[in-house]
Design an enzyme around this catalytic site. Structure first.
Site, PDB file in Angstrom:
ATOM      1  N   ILE A  68       0.936  -1.718  -0.056  1.00  0.00           N
ATOM      2  CA  ILE A  68       0.100   0.275   0.050  1.00  0.00           C
ATOM      3  C   ILE A  68       0.825   0.852   0.101  1.00  0.00           C
ATOM      4  CG2 ILE A  68      -1.520   1.088   1.212  1.00  0.00           C
ATOM      5  CD1 ILE A  68      -3.200  -1.429   2.170  1.00  0.00           C
ATOM      6  N   GLY A  69       1.705   0.927   0.795  1.00  0.00           N
ATOM      7  CA  GLY A  69       3.178   2.679   0.923  1.00  0.00           C
ATOM      8  C   GLY A  69       4.011   2.066   2.016  1.00  0.00           C
ATOM      9  N   ALA A  77       9.240   6.191   6.368  1.00  0.00           N
ATOM     10  CA  ALA A  77      10.114   6.368   7.153  1.00  0.00           C
ATOM     11  C   ALA A  77       8.984   5.673   8.349  1.00  0.00           C
ATOM     12  CB  ALA A  77       9.970   7.685   8.000  1.00  0.00           C
ATOM     13  N   GLY A 120       8.153   2.253   8.065  1.00  0.00           N
ATOM     14  CA  GLY A 120       7.862   0.855   7.820  1.00  0.00           C
ATOM     15  C   GLY A 120       7.145   1.276   6.336  1.00  0.00           C
ATOM     16  N   VAL A 176       3.910  -1.083   4.573  1.00  0.00           N
ATOM     17  CA  VAL A 176       2.375  -0.662   5.153  1.00  0.00           C
ATOM     18  C   VAL A 176       2.234  -2.144   3.250  1.00  0.00           C
ATOM     19  CG1 VAL A 176      -0.072   0.038   5.165  1.00  0.00           C
ATOM     20  CG2 VAL A 176       1.976   0.796   6.258  1.00  0.00           C
ATOM     21  N   LYS A 189       1.218  -3.930   8.541  1.00  0.00           N
ATOM     22  CA  LYS A 189       2.358  -2.616   8.300  1.00  0.00           C
ATOM     23  C   LYS A 189       3.485  -3.485   8.863  1.00  0.00           C
ATOM     24  CE  LYS A 189       3.801   1.741  10.085  1.00  0.00           C
ATOM     25  NZ  LYS A 189       3.234   2.833  10.849  1.00  0.00           N
ATOM     26  N   ASP A 191       2.806  12.322  14.104  1.00  0.00           N
ATOM     27  CA  ASP A 191       2.386  12.868  11.905  1.00  0.00           C
ATOM     28  C   ASP A 191       1.065  13.064  11.765  1.00  0.00           C
ATOM     29  OD1 ASP A 191       3.925  12.309  10.466  1.00  0.00           O
ATOM     30  OD2 ASP A 191       3.632  10.838   9.828  1.00  0.00           O
TER      31      ASP A 191
END
Length: 301
Positions: free
Chosen positions: A14-15, A18, A20, A22, A38, A139
């Site tokens: 998925i992405g 910084a 980790g 997913v 994740k 974040d």
């Protein structure tokens, strides 16, 4: 903690950030439901996984017992491989999967004021819930706010802050500066008000459909912030930091509406409070929710 390999089938990334990677995955033990997997790395001690990390995982699992509608559910925690050479353990955090984040939603949809008002309320309700359990997100950005199929907002990517600190030292990926509070950029101590700053930036972005402070580096990010807050006076400038006040041009405070003309009077006033330079001047999430912006009509159910 259960094992990841036998319970979940990875379907694709998925992405990667910084903090980790997913993955979209299928839960093989639960009717093939789609989940977000994740992958994070934890530094091992002589005794194995540090107690601080275990405490944080336990705290995240405890949050799930509340079933908060504006917080993504942590469904499972799985142990992955042990990386002896690096002195690390891979952990998989299994979250409920939502197809869309707020960044995509903003780009795809011009939102009416009532939708912005509702999503802002849902975001601050989720933040208030985290803060009431002594969790600071740190974040918040549109990519970490997920939108459910019925259009409701949920906070994602919170918790395991110590794991994230460790992970950030291992990567060249730069966490976006655009939603970062000035005290963080200046290297000062910070508290939960960093999330209020980020939320203010996000509300402005929903109205304007563009980033409020699109800085290119930390100094440039502060310059953009000072265009709104004004350059702090000598008395306001934090003591004992390496960044020099005189490196920034003198600017006077302005209204959020000067940068975001679509703001109504109440939204302008709320953002002025949330985007205060001094973190002690910012309202709590609960105080934000009691602001006139959320009591005016129309507030959808």
């Amino acid at each position: 903690m259960t094992q990841a390999t036998s319970n979940y089938e990875e379907l694709g990334v998925i992405g990667t950030g910084a903090y980790g990677t997913v993955y979209r995955a299928r839960d093989l033990k639960n009717h093939g439901n789609i989940v977000a997997l994740k992958k994070v790395r934890v530094a091992l001690t002589e005794d194995g996984v540090p107690m601080s990390t275990l405490r944080e995982i336990f705290m995240l699992k405890q949050l799930d017992t509340f079933g908060h509608p504006n917080v993504v559910k942590l469904l499972d925690v799985c142990q992955g491989q042990r990386l002896e050479r690096e002195g690390q353990l891979v952990l998989f955090l299994v979250f409920e999967h939502l197809d869309q984040d707020l960044d995509e939603y903003i780009k795809r949809n011009g939102m009416p004021p009532s939708t912005i008002q509702r999503l802002s309320r849902e975001m601050l309700t989720g933040i208030d819930f985290l803060h009431s359990h002594r969790i600071v997100h740190r974040d918040l950005k549109p990519q970490n706010l997920l939108i459910s199929t019925d259009g409701h907002l949920k906070l994602a990517d919170f918790g395991l802050a110590k794991t994230y600190d460790f992970e950030m030292k291992l990567t060249t990926v730069v966490v976006t500066l655009w939603y970062r509070a000035p005290e963080v950029l200046l290297g000062e101590a910070y508290n939960s008000s960093v999330d209020i700053w980020s939320a203010g930036c996000i509300i402005a972005e929903m109205f304007q459909r563009r980033v409020l402070f699109p800085g290119t580096a930390e100094g440039n990010q502060l310059e953009k912030i000072f265009e709104l807050t004004g350059r702090p006076t000598e008395a306001q400038w934090p003591r004992g930091i390496s960044i020099v006040r005189e490196n920034f041009r003198s600017t006077r405070p302005r209204e959020p509406r000067d940068f975001c003309p679509k703001l109504c009077d109440e939204a302008n006033d709320l953002l002025k409070l949330m985007l205060a330079f001094n973190r002690h001047d910012r309202p709590s999430a609960r105080q934000c929710l009691n602001h006139a912006y959320f009591t005016q009509e129309p507030m959808p159910t």
